[in-house]
Design an enzyme around this catalytic site. Structure first.
Site, PDB file in Angstrom:
ATOM      1  N   TYR A 241       0.684  -1.239   0.065  1.00 54.94           N
ATOM      2  CA  TYR A 241       0.097  -0.045   0.134  1.00 54.94           C
ATOM      3  C   TYR A 241       0.829   1.122   0.117  1.00 54.94           C
ATOM      4  CZ  TYR A 241       0.630  -0.805   5.187  1.00 54.94           C
ATOM      5  OH  TYR A 241       1.086  -1.086   6.308  1.00 54.94           O
ATOM      6  N   CYS A 447      -1.982 -41.580  29.863  1.00 48.14           N
ATOM      7  CA  CYS A 447      -3.002 -40.342  30.106  1.00 48.14           C
ATOM      8  C   CYS A 447      -3.964 -40.764  28.719  1.00 48.14           C
ATOM      9  CB  CYS A 447      -2.555 -39.066  30.073  1.00 48.14           C
ATOM     10  SG  CYS A 447      -3.931 -37.813  29.969  1.00 48.14           S
TER      11      CYS A 447
HETATM   12  S1  IVH Z   1      -0.497   3.607   5.364  1.00 47.41           S
HETATM   13  C1  IVH Z   1       2.452   6.916   6.650  1.00 47.41           C
HETATM   14  N1  IVH Z   1      -2.488   1.910   4.512  1.00 47.41           N
HETATM   15  O1  IVH Z   1      -1.800   0.669  10.069  1.00 47.41           O
HETATM   16  C2  IVH Z   1       1.574   5.627   5.997  1.00 47.41           C
HETATM   17  N2  IVH Z   1      -1.216   1.685   6.502  1.00 47.41           N
HETATM   18  O2  IVH Z   1      -1.855   2.455  12.360  1.00 47.41           O
HETATM   19  C3  IVH Z   1       1.119   4.601   6.890  1.00 47.41           C
HETATM   20  N3  IVH Z   1      -2.183  -0.343   7.891  1.00 47.41           N
HETATM   21  O3  IVH Z   1       1.535   1.032  10.382  1.00 47.41           O
HETATM   22  C4  IVH Z   1       0.891   3.306   6.380  1.00 47.41           C
HETATM   23  N4  IVH Z   1      -3.830  -0.983   6.227  1.00 47.41           N
HETATM   24  O4  IVH Z   1       0.694  -1.181   9.638  1.00 47.41           O
HETATM   25  C5  IVH Z   1      -1.482   2.302   5.472  1.00 47.41           C
HETATM   26  N5  IVH Z   1      -4.005   0.591   3.796  1.00 47.41           N
HETATM   27  C6  IVH Z   1      -3.405   0.784   4.615  1.00 47.41           C
HETATM   28  C7  IVH Z   1      -2.839   0.271   5.922  1.00 47.41           C
HETATM   29  C8  IVH Z   1      -2.046   0.454   6.845  1.00 47.41           C
HETATM   30  C9  IVH Z   1      -3.018  -1.194   7.510  1.00 47.41           C
HETATM   31  C10 IVH Z   1      -1.356  -0.285   9.149  1.00 47.41           C
HETATM   32  C11 IVH Z   1      -0.040  -0.133   9.026  1.00 47.41           C
HETATM   33  C12 IVH Z   1       0.248   1.064   9.700  1.00 47.41           C
HETATM   34  C13 IVH Z   1      -0.715   1.042  11.077  1.00 47.41           C
HETATM   35  C14 IVH Z   1      -1.026   2.390  11.292  1.00 47.41           C
END
Ligand code: IVH
Length: 705
Positions: A241, A447
């Site tokens: 992503y 057992c």
């Molecule tokens: S963007 C600055 N996109 O959520 C960009 N994060 O709470 C940061 N996560 O550490 C990441 N799905 O592990 C992004 N579609 C998504 C996501 C995502 C899950 C997680 C990721 C991040 C955490 C932050």
């Protein structure tokens, strides 16, 4: 070329240096793997340092002769940490996200973002909205399209090198589909699908191993395995992503960036949507909340990202979260209910698991009446008292998780729940071994719970697959005194012949069901080796490892003979033979050897051999679609990433024919370092020649084809 090792570096010819470096590189790589992935070094730190020092001296003097996979350029395993995984600094920090919980949080986020971009309050912004997968953030580094390193998020500045483990994840490409920038860091989430998680936990249960509370924990645990053969057996997946460090920009918008990621071979988190303005975002969030139960993976919310990447840059970040993105979280699926009692269950390997029996309660649309308390430590953490009000959450939608006990709603005078001191099945005093989380019933042989769980596994679908022999009927036969070991299953029919009343007259049985059962058992008197091995339920040995063992040894007699010959010496030939099987690490090897050493196990095996026929493994037919199938390959020269037999085995598994000499019929010659006459001959014949790096690329393409 041997014997240059003691010589002064300045006395070596470039050819000698090249050969020695290739040898050393392989040796260092080998020790790195033993140390970092298997946690079981073979040589002392001083000896290892000496190897590296010698290598460094050679590479400093002969930089042009260095092998492609030089240990000085860190690939694969981390080599600078004292123990465990190596550390990897993130060139672009891995940020986290601020959370929004309701509409006003989302509107505030948009207002802040407009201000940061110098826009008026009425300006409309375009966002990319994506599901927020509940997994683990990781970063993957690609150099010239090849995966060279993968790391966890860690503290955002520095993570752990889990490259070897990430290489086992099905949808992480080892090689990108061109075009791609020279350097590319791809970020995304490693996760486990819900259906895979349920099947995985079932397998854990069948194998007497601890269960995971939810897919996220299972993914985290799997990624941090020191033995990547273990990770390879876990159903991990990856969704991309975002980007980290890149040598040249890929796109101007998040939406285009996603398309580029897809073209290069990544899987994206879907369903996503390009949204105009905040109302659109809120509609997307509601729709996703509706879709949530039908998605194959757990999501805990959605993420909104400003689509314009230049705008992202301009907005920047505050502390550890970007101003241009936010996570809009769903309300958690939680509920309160009372504890009825804690029961204790005994698994096949004697592990005792406490289970909370609850007043039935609906959480996220599912009625929950039991929840595992995992182990003694978790019970202590929750400080559970009789009849406590518990807060639970349905994470993973499969296994409900107890979050806390509410002390202020405790029944006056209620006593803390104490972990059982005795096995609920056989009464033996329970024990907890040093360094183990689990509490076990030590009575391995007597057992009934352990025996019955073992038998249940023995006849289960992926093992002997005997229909009609479920938990209840096993228990019936056991209670009747007809079942004391696995081989007794095959004696049920003859026992029944002299029985009064016979099975057909027992409660719930009839002529037909009894006859069907005996027919199902008789049909399994002959089984393929891999199934038999899995059915035995050796600790650490799942279906995949059972298959590896079967493919390697081909016959049961040879396997048993070889393993039982193993002595205590670390280089006992049969121990080394086990360790050479790709996918079998030292922990597994010792578990296998230990199993065959136990007198009781050997008696059970003798007994089984006396009633069953175990078929030799039939060599696998490589998939016709493999790009290597039918190709004639020859290997020559020194390889660094894998040994020649490993390369040969990998090629054969994909249907290639490997031979020792080059002829006009040879399709490819794979030439490692210091290749000699075979290379010359191949060139003369116009045979295609691949260097090691190209070979690894071809192999990984063929393996994923
Ligand atoms: S963007 C600055 N996109 O959520 C960009 N994060 O709470 C940061 N996560 O550490 C990441 N799905 O592990 C992004 N579609 C998504 C996501 C995502 C899950 C997680 C990721 C991040 C955490 C932050």
């Amino acid at each position: 070329m041997a014997g240059t090792r003691g010589m002064d570096v300045s006395e070596l010819s470039p050819d000698q240096a090249r050969a020695e470096m290739a040898r050393l590189a392989k040796e260092i790589f080998h020790h790195d793997i033993l140390y970092y992935q298997h946690d079981s070094p073979l040589i002392s730190d001083a000896d290892y340092d000496a190897l590296r020092a010698r290598y460094r001296a050679l590479e400093t003097r002969f930089p042009d002769q260095a092998p492609t996979l030089s240990p000085e350029k860190r690939v694969g395993v981390g080599v600078d940490a004292a123990k465990g995984f190596g550390k990897v600094p993130h060139l672009v920090p891995m940020l986290s996200l601020d959370n929004a919980f309701d509409e006003s949080d989302v509107r505030d986020f948009a207002a802040r973002l407009r201000r940061a971009l110098g826009l008026g309050p009425d300006a409309s912004l375009r966002y990319m909205a994506e599901p927020k997968i509940d997994g683990l953030a990781i970063t993957l580094r690609y150099q010239h399209g090849r995966l060279i390193q993968g790391a966890t998020r860690g503290d955002g500045q520095e993570g752990e090198d889990v490259t070897a483990n990430l290489r086992t994840v099905v949808d992480i490409p080892h090689n990108l589909t061109p075009p791609f920038p020279d350097i590319l860091d791809v970020r995304g989430e490693v996760y486990i699908r819900r259906d895979d998680f349920a099947a995985f936990n079932e397998r854990q249960m069948a194998e007497g191993k601890p269960l995971f509370a939810n897919p996220r924990n299972a993914a985290a645990g799997s990624l941090r395995q020191l033995d990547s053969a273990v990770t390879a057996q876990r159903p991990l997946r990856f969704l991309a992503y975002a980007l980290g460090d890149v040598s040249q920009p890929l796109a101007a918008r998040q939406s285009d960036l996603r398309l580029r990621l897809k073209e290069m071979g990544f899987t994206l988190n879907e369903p996503s949507r390009l949204c105009e303005g905040e109302d659109d975002l809120l509609a997307y969030q509601q729709e996703m909340e509706r879709l949530r139960p039908a998605l194959p993976f757990d999501i805990d919310g959605v993420v909104y990202k400003l689509d314009d990447l230049a705008g992202q840059e301009k907005a920047g970040s505050v502390s550890r979260a970007p101003r241009w993105a936010i996570a809009h979280k769903f309300a958690a699926q939680k509920a309160l209910t009372r504890l009825r009692q804690v029961t204790f269950q005994v698994g096949r390997t004697g592990v005792v698991t406490p289970v909370a029996e609850l007043e039935p309660v609906t959480v996220g649309g599912v009625v929950v009446s039991r929840a595992t308390l995992h182990n003694r430590d978790e019970m202590a953490r929750l400080d559970i008292h009789e009849g406590d009000m518990l807060r639970l959450q349905r994470a993973g939608d499969v296994i409900p998780q107890i979050l806390e006990a509410l002390p202020d709603q405790r029944i006056p005078g209620a006593q803390p729940v104490i972990f059982a001191a005795h096995c609920p099945e056989c009464g033996a005093t329970l024990a907890r071994l040093d360094g183990e989380v689990a509490t076990r019933c030590p009575d391995r042989l007597g057992c009934p719970a352990q025996l019955l769980e073992g038998l249940r596994h023995f006849v289960s679908r992926d093992a002997l697959d005997i229909e009609g022999l479920g938990e209840r009927s096993l228990r019936e036969f056991y209670d009747k005194g007809w079942l004391a070991s696995a081989a007794d299953i095959f004696r049920l029919e003859s026992r029944n012949q002299n029985a009064d009343p016979p099975l057909a007259k027992w409660d719930g049985w009839g002529e037909k069901s009894a006859a069907n059962l005996f027919a199902a058992i008789a049909a399994r008197l002959t089984v393929p080796l891999a199934r038999f091995l899995f059915a035995l339920g050796l600790p650490q040995i799942g279906e995949v490892t059972a298959r590896l063992l079967a493919r390697h040894f081909i016959s049961w007699a040879r396997l048993r003979q070889s393993i039982e010959r193993t002595d205590d010496s670390p280089d006992s030939p049969s121990r080394l033979e086990l360790l050479r099987i790709e996918g079998i690490g030292p922990i597994m090897a010792e578990a296998i050897i230990g199993f065959f050493r136990e007198t009781h196990n050997r008696a059970v095996l003798d007994d089984l051999e006396s009633v069953m026929t175990i078929e030799d493994e039939v060599p696998v037919q490589a998939p016709a679609s493999s790009p290597l199938s039918g190709k004639r390959l020859v290997f020559t020269g020194e390889m660094t990433a894998m040994t020649r037999p490993e390369a040969k085995a990998a090629a054969e598994a994909l249907g290639a024919k490997v031979s020792d000499s080059v002829s006009a019929k040879t399709d490819m010659l794979i030439a490692g370092e210091s290749a000699g006459s075979k290379l010359t001959k191949a060139q003369a014949l116009g045979v295609k020649v691949l260097n090691e790096e190209e070979w690894l690329a071809v192999l990984s393409i063929a393996q994923t084809a």
